[in-house]
Design an enzyme around this catalytic site. Structure first.
Site, mmCIF file in Angstrom:
data_model
loop_
_atom_site.group_PDB
_atom_site.id
_atom_site.type_symbol
_atom_site.label_atom_id
_atom_site.label_comp_id
_atom_site.label_asym_id
_atom_site.label_seq_id
_atom_site.Cartn_x
_atom_site.Cartn_y
_atom_site.Cartn_z
ATOM 1 N N HIS A 112 0.846 -1.191 0.000
ATOM 2 C CA HIS A 112 0.000 0.000 0.000
ATOM 3 C C HIS A 112 0.882 1.241 0.000
ATOM 4 O O HIS A 112 1.964 1.249 0.589
ATOM 5 C CB HIS A 112 -0.923 0.007 1.227
ATOM 6 C CG HIS A 112 -2.027 1.014 1.147
ATOM 7 N ND1 HIS A 112 -1.846 2.316 1.522
ATOM 8 C CD2 HIS A 112 -3.313 0.901 0.720
ATOM 9 C CE1 HIS A 112 -2.981 2.978 1.348
ATOM 10 N NE2 HIS A 112 -3.882 2.144 0.856
ATOM 11 N N ASP A 122 -7.911 -4.128 -0.668
ATOM 12 C CA ASP A 122 -8.426 -4.358 -2.018
ATOM 13 C C ASP A 122 -8.397 -5.837 -2.396
ATOM 14 O O ASP A 122 -9.242 -6.311 -3.155
ATOM 15 C CB ASP A 122 -7.614 -3.555 -3.044
ATOM 16 C CG ASP A 122 -7.734 -2.058 -2.821
ATOM 17 O OD1 ASP A 122 -8.870 -1.572 -2.745
ATOM 18 O OD2 ASP A 122 -6.704 -1.381 -2.711
#
Length: 434
Positions: A309, A369
């Site tokens: 991330h 995600d």
């Protein structure tokens, strides 16, 4: 007045400027460079604003190194375990958790706004039959400016509150109608006897010919996805909403701009990329280990989507939460799930990567995600609707930041500077002489 200052010295001229150091509740201190240009004649250069605080905010705090996410000071773990999305909406909008009476009144106000103006039905019918759902969301949210143009005073607190309630209530209906249009099914009107999330799923999957009852497992999974995506500080889409709103643009226009920003594959499209990757792996017939090795090969173009991330250099706290729900949902669906092979591949990919020293050393953990895409796929939501669900969740974050900006007496229209590297002054030459 700041207690500390940082002195910047221009070695070429000897000029100095003392810049105040501002301390927040949490996180790194910031240097107020507001007088830098006036005193020394310099701008700062920070591509992507990765080291620049664009505003002061009381809404969300992230510590990427420690893996912390808090809404209004409340850890995301506590909210995910004990709260609901609608309660989180109130928290983000108003700064405090509501008591029962306040929450019931808030929910009742939202239910007054779930219906769309009937003329918007014709608006949807004007789209091409294969329009992307996000294109329709950009257009329909922006079109709300036309339906409520006489009820928008961005400088009035009550007007801002009404707009916030209207958006949070209507975006689920708009998102569900986008889905219905893409699959050629009749629009389903909201049922205000249902709770917020159940109502959304009812509008998504209900039909006039059958009695649809949302699965409690699906309701809980969707509620959690919405909570985890409700806000994430000054990301690209939220910054877009703030920047658009800083000009005095109405909230519907500002949120339409935010949806456009979210549409980008580097932002809201990440969970789509996860499913595309998994489908490619399944179709190839190769083992998951083969793709793990490709991901570790610096000469390979293959990348593991849904790992790592931009902000979190630790395990994404949202991923820890959603991982458990993901596994629970898959266990409940069992072997009859039509996407089982895809989901088995995802679980094997997760298992190997979490044990592989290459990924552990680089802190490339599965992010939110990775799991949200699997859950949405398991629920039967098509790939092109993934980012629409993200937009539905983030609506409350966007409108909370817009409200905060518009109520800030020190807020100014956004006007980033630049480092110009183009041609110096040139004289025009007539076209016949070139």
């Amino acid at each position: 007045m700041a207690d500390r200052t940082v002195t910047v010295t221009d070695n070429a001229t000897g000029k100095k400027v003392n810049l105040p150091v501002l301390d927040g509740t949490n996180g790194p201190s910031t240097i107020d460079i507001g007088t830098l240009y006036k005193e020394l004649g310099y701008f700062t250069y920070d591509p992507g604003y990765v080291s620049t605080a664009s505003c002061e905010s009381k809404i969300t705090f992230i510590d990427g190194d420690l893996g912390l996410l808090r809404y209004r000071g409340y850890p995301i773990e506590q909210l995910a375990e004990s709260s609901t999305f609608l309660e989180v909406c109130y928290l983000l909008l108003h700064g405090e958790l509501p008591d029962r009476q306040t929450f019931d009144a808030f929910e009742s106000r939202l239910k007054m706004h779930t219906l769309l103006d009937e003329k918007m039905r014709r608006f949807y019918l004007g789209f091409h039959n294969n329009s992307h759902p996000m294109a329709m969301m950009v257009a329909t949210v922006g079109a709300m400016s036309a339906f409520y143009h006489d009820q928008i005073d961005v400088h009035d607190a009550d007007s801002r509150e009404s707009a916030a309630n209207r958006l949070i209530a209507k975006v689920p209906t708009m998102a569900a109608w986008v889905y219905k249009y893409t699959v050629g099914q009749p629009f389903v009107y909201p049922d205000n006897n249902l709770d917020y999330v159940s109502n959304f799923l009812y509008m998504m999957f209900g039909l006039p010919t059958m009695d649809y009852q949302p699965s409690p497992a699906f309701v809980r999974a969707m509620d959690l996805i919405l909570i985890l995506h409700a806000d994430h500080e000054q990301n690209a889409s939220t910054s877009t909403v703030r920047l658009a709103g800083s000009s005095g643009a109405n909230p519907y226009a500002a949120l339409s701009a935010g949806i456009s920003s979210l549409w980008g594959p580097a932002h809201g499209g990440a969970n789509e990329a996860v499913i595309n990757m998994l489908e490619d792996i399944v179709r190839s017939g190769q083992s998951v280990s083969y793709y793990i090795e490709r991901a570790k090969d610096k000469d390979s173009k293959f990348r593991l989507m849904g790992f790592g991330h931009r902000v979190y250099k630790n395990y994404d706290p949202r991923a820890k939460i959603i991982r458990e729900v993901c596994h629970q949902l898959l266990a409940e669906l069992g072997e009859n799930n039509p996407h089982q092979q895809l989901l088995d591949t995802a679980m094997e990919l997760e298992r190997i990567a979490l044990e592989d020293e290459y990924f552990v050393a680089r802190k490339l953990y599965p992010n939110v995600d990775f799991y949200s895409g699997i859950i949405l796929r398991a629920m039967g939501i098509p790939l092109n609707m993934f980012t629409v669900i993200f937009a539905l969740a983030r609506t409350v974050g966007w409108i909370s930041h817009w409200k905060e900006h518009m109520s800030d007496p020190y807020a100014r229209i956004g006007r980033p500077r630049q480092l110009y590297t183009g041609a110096d002054q040139r004289d025009y030459v007539h076209i016949d002489q070139r």
